[in-house]
Design an enzyme around this catalytic site. Structure first.
Site, mmCIF file in Angstrom:
data_model
loop_
_atom_site.group_PDB
_atom_site.id
_atom_site.type_symbol
_atom_site.label_atom_id
_atom_site.label_comp_id
_atom_site.label_asym_id
_atom_site.label_seq_id
_atom_site.Cartn_x
_atom_site.Cartn_y
_atom_site.Cartn_z
ATOM 1 C CE LYS A 1 -12.650 -42.543 -50.467
ATOM 2 N NZ LYS A 1 -12.488 -44.014 -50.396
ATOM 3 C CB ALA B 1 -3.455 -53.838 -48.149
ATOM 4 N N GLY B 2 -0.685 -55.272 -47.712
ATOM 5 C CA GLY B 2 0.351 -56.166 -48.235
ATOM 6 C C GLY B 2 0.710 -57.292 -47.270
HETATM 7 P P1 NAD Z 1 0.021 -48.758 -45.538
HETATM 8 O O1 NAD Z 1 0.476 -47.351 -45.373
HETATM 9 O O2 NAD Z 1 -0.232 -49.591 -44.343
HETATM 10 O O3 NAD Z 1 1.075 -49.543 -46.438
HETATM 11 C C1 NAD Z 1 1.620 -49.076 -47.619
HETATM 12 C C2 NAD Z 1 2.992 -49.730 -47.791
HETATM 13 O O4 NAD Z 1 3.502 -49.378 -49.071
HETATM 14 C C3 NAD Z 1 4.034 -49.286 -46.769
HETATM 15 O O5 NAD Z 1 4.758 -50.423 -46.328
HETATM 16 C C4 NAD Z 1 4.961 -48.372 -47.578
HETATM 17 O O6 NAD Z 1 6.302 -48.418 -47.105
HETATM 18 C C5 NAD Z 1 4.851 -48.997 -48.943
HETATM 19 N N1 NAD Z 1 5.191 -48.108 -50.048
HETATM 20 C C6 NAD Z 1 4.856 -46.806 -50.221
HETATM 21 N N2 NAD Z 1 5.407 -46.333 -51.351
HETATM 22 C C7 NAD Z 1 6.080 -47.354 -51.909
HETATM 23 C C8 NAD Z 1 6.839 -47.502 -53.087
HETATM 24 N N3 NAD Z 1 7.020 -46.480 -53.921
HETATM 25 N N4 NAD Z 1 7.401 -48.705 -53.341
HETATM 26 C C9 NAD Z 1 7.239 -49.757 -52.512
HETATM 27 N N5 NAD Z 1 6.520 -49.668 -51.383
HETATM 28 C C10 NAD Z 1 5.956 -48.486 -51.081
HETATM 29 O O7 NAD Z 1 -1.274 -48.659 -46.466
HETATM 30 P P2 NAD Z 1 -2.381 -49.789 -46.727
HETATM 31 O O8 NAD Z 1 -3.546 -49.509 -45.866
HETATM 32 O O9 NAD Z 1 -1.762 -51.123 -46.729
HETATM 33 O O10 NAD Z 1 -2.815 -49.374 -48.214
HETATM 34 C C11 NAD Z 1 -2.048 -49.767 -49.350
HETATM 35 C C12 NAD Z 1 -2.909 -49.644 -50.594
HETATM 36 O O11 NAD Z 1 -4.062 -50.456 -50.434
HETATM 37 C C13 NAD Z 1 -3.424 -48.247 -50.892
HETATM 38 O O12 NAD Z 1 -3.505 -48.077 -52.290
HETATM 39 C C14 NAD Z 1 -4.806 -48.265 -50.312
HETATM 40 O O13 NAD Z 1 -5.658 -47.314 -50.941
HETATM 41 C C15 NAD Z 1 -5.224 -49.674 -50.633
HETATM 42 N N6 NAD Z 1 -6.330 -50.136 -49.797
HETATM 43 C C16 NAD Z 1 -6.163 -50.360 -48.468
HETATM 44 C C17 NAD Z 1 -7.240 -50.754 -47.718
HETATM 45 C C18 NAD Z 1 -7.109 -51.053 -46.240
HETATM 46 O O14 NAD Z 1 -8.111 -51.442 -45.640
HETATM 47 N N7 NAD Z 1 -5.948 -50.940 -45.654
HETATM 48 C C19 NAD Z 1 -8.509 -50.935 -48.323
HETATM 49 C C20 NAD Z 1 -8.655 -50.697 -49.678
HETATM 50 C C21 NAD Z 1 -7.529 -50.294 -50.411
#
Ligand code: NAD
Length: 424
Positions: A113, A230-231
């Protein structure tokens, strides 16, 4: 973990948390004490000082790190994050977790990392480019296609990966070496399906968990915290399996509709309005209400430390699928386990991202391109197998899925270290 102050201390210091996790796993599986000592420390941590000329002519000096935890099973692999709160302990912990993640899905990679202490939000694109190239130059002797393959992480993306690939390729023989880094734009060797991979992987692991618990996905309801990359894809995938998403949130707020949302309409709305709040036909609820809404699957996909000892006993679901990294604190983990809620831990649920990164590296090494269908099919095979192995381990050791997944990983890495031996 016994007290809440311990809980707090550990979540505040990720490296201590990673060590504690390793210690508990070592006890559970009877790990050789020597191998335990090896795994407690990264093999190498490089700190670099990065002078960058800013747009106003001033020189700023940034600090960057690259932690290489273990490469017994293959080259180090892990992202690079840009954030004001990056610390050496954080990258060390994250590199250890990457070792486990690669081993859980059984891909031939180790854990690394990197990070730079900076605030990319207040920097111009040219400043970010100069900083990124300076960092790539500074770590160029310890990364490489067969040694350490970085990737994007918090506040870095395909743009930074392209600059790193260009800098490295130019420095090391001046020919194109896309296999030095993953998460690149498609035009220079990125993989199809990478953007959706994390959410898709969450969907596959939820499907497998539902089978084990005899849950019909057609009858299932889903709640998603954080409607980002991710969501959104995770929600889409579980909807495709027949489930209904009844509540969702982002930074602006949370909404509920017991009849279920049409995910593609919600994505369109979020793209237009930058939030899900105000979506027609939905009721506004608080973040706390969202997390405790009765559902079949809860997907935290936003931030760390969302399910804590304060709300864990109110979580009313059968499966928690951790798309986000670290959304559940250790104390909350114990409460969910006592309440017979199956937690698919982050290291398994969101490992679709690193798995497709591995596919990107393979494609680059072979100078070939795979179709998206082929990528998704291989991802499904790998995650289905990993889920089954972790699930069996959790039954065998009578422990939760998180400890089981780390146990599976530590066993695999320990075996590789033992078989290779220690030399020189
Ligand atoms: P992203 O920035 O695309 O999405 C995050 C979402 O969470 C946004 O819609 C934001 O508005 C929302 N959010 C932030 N704070 C919040 C809160 N307090 N309450 C409700 N919603 C809130 O990021 P992502 O890439 O989707 O990553 C999200 C998580 O998944 C992180 O923990 C990241 O480490 C993990 N993750 C992502 C990936 C990837 O490939 N994208 C891979 C491994 C892990």
């Amino acid at each position: 973990m016994s007290s809440s102050s311990n809980d707090k201390k550990l979540t505040d210091n990720p490296y201590q948390m990673a060590l504690k996790q390793l210690e508990e796993t070592a006890k559970l599986i009877g790990l050789d004490p020597g191998i335990h000592k090896i795994l407690s420390k990264p093999k190498r941590v490089l700190t670099v000082s990065l002078p960058v000329k800013m747009d106003n002519g001033d020189i700023e000096v940034f600090t960057g790190f690259r932690s290489q935890h273990n490469n017994a099973r293959g080259p180090y692999k892990g992202g690079i994050r840009y954030h004001p709160q990056v610390s050496i302990e954080e990258v060390m912990a994250l590199s250890m977790w990457m070792t486990w993640k690669s081993a859980i899905v059984d891909i031939p990679l180790g854990g690394g990392k990197g990070g730079i202490i900076c605030d990319p939000k207040v920097m111009s694109k040219l400043e970010r480019e100069r900083l990124t190239r300076r960092y790539a130059h500074a770590i160029s002797d310890i990364i490489g296609p067969y040694t350490d393959i970085p990737a994007p992480d918090v506040y870095t993306g395909s743009e930074e990966m392209a600059w790193i690939m260009d800098t490295y390729s130019t420095l090391k023989g001046n020919y194109v070496q896309p296999e030095v880094i993953t998460g690149k734009p498609i035009s220079i060797g990125g993989s199809l399906g990478r953007t959706e991979a994390t959410g898709r992987g969450v969907g596959f692991t939820v499907r497998e968990a539902a089978k084990k618990l005899n849950i019909q996905m057609n009858d299932a309801t889903v709640v998603v915290q954080g409607f980002g990359n991710a969501g959104q894809f995770a929600a889409q995938l579980v909807q495709d399996q027949g489930a209904k998403m009844i509540a969702v949130s982002d930074t602006q707020g949370a909404i509920l509709n017991k009849k279920g949302f049409q995910i593609n309409e919600l994505i369109r709305y979020k793209n237009e309005n930058n939030t899900v709040k105000g979506f027609p036909g939905a009721t506004e609820i608080s973040n706390e209400e969202l997390l405790t809404t009765e559902c079949t699957v809860l997907i935290p996909a936003a931030l760390e430390n969302q399910i804590t000892k304060n709300n864990a006993s109110k979580i009313n679901t059968k499966i928690v699928a951790e798309a986000a990294n670290g959304p559940t604190t250790p104390e909350a983990d114990d409460i969910l386990y006592q309440n017979k809620i199956l937690v698919i831990p982050d290291v398994l649920a969101n490992s679709g991202g690193v798995t497709v990164s591995y596919f990107e590296w393979l494609q680059n090494l072979r100078r070939e391109y795979w179709t998206e269908n082929y990528v998704n099919e291989r991802l499904d095979n790998i995650l289905t197998k990993a889920f089954g192995e972790v699930y069996d381990m959790h039954l065998q050791y009578n422990t939760n899925m998180r400890t089981a997944s780390i146990a599976l990983a530590v066993n695999r890495v320990a075996e590789a270290i033992k078989i290779r031996g220690i030399w020189p």
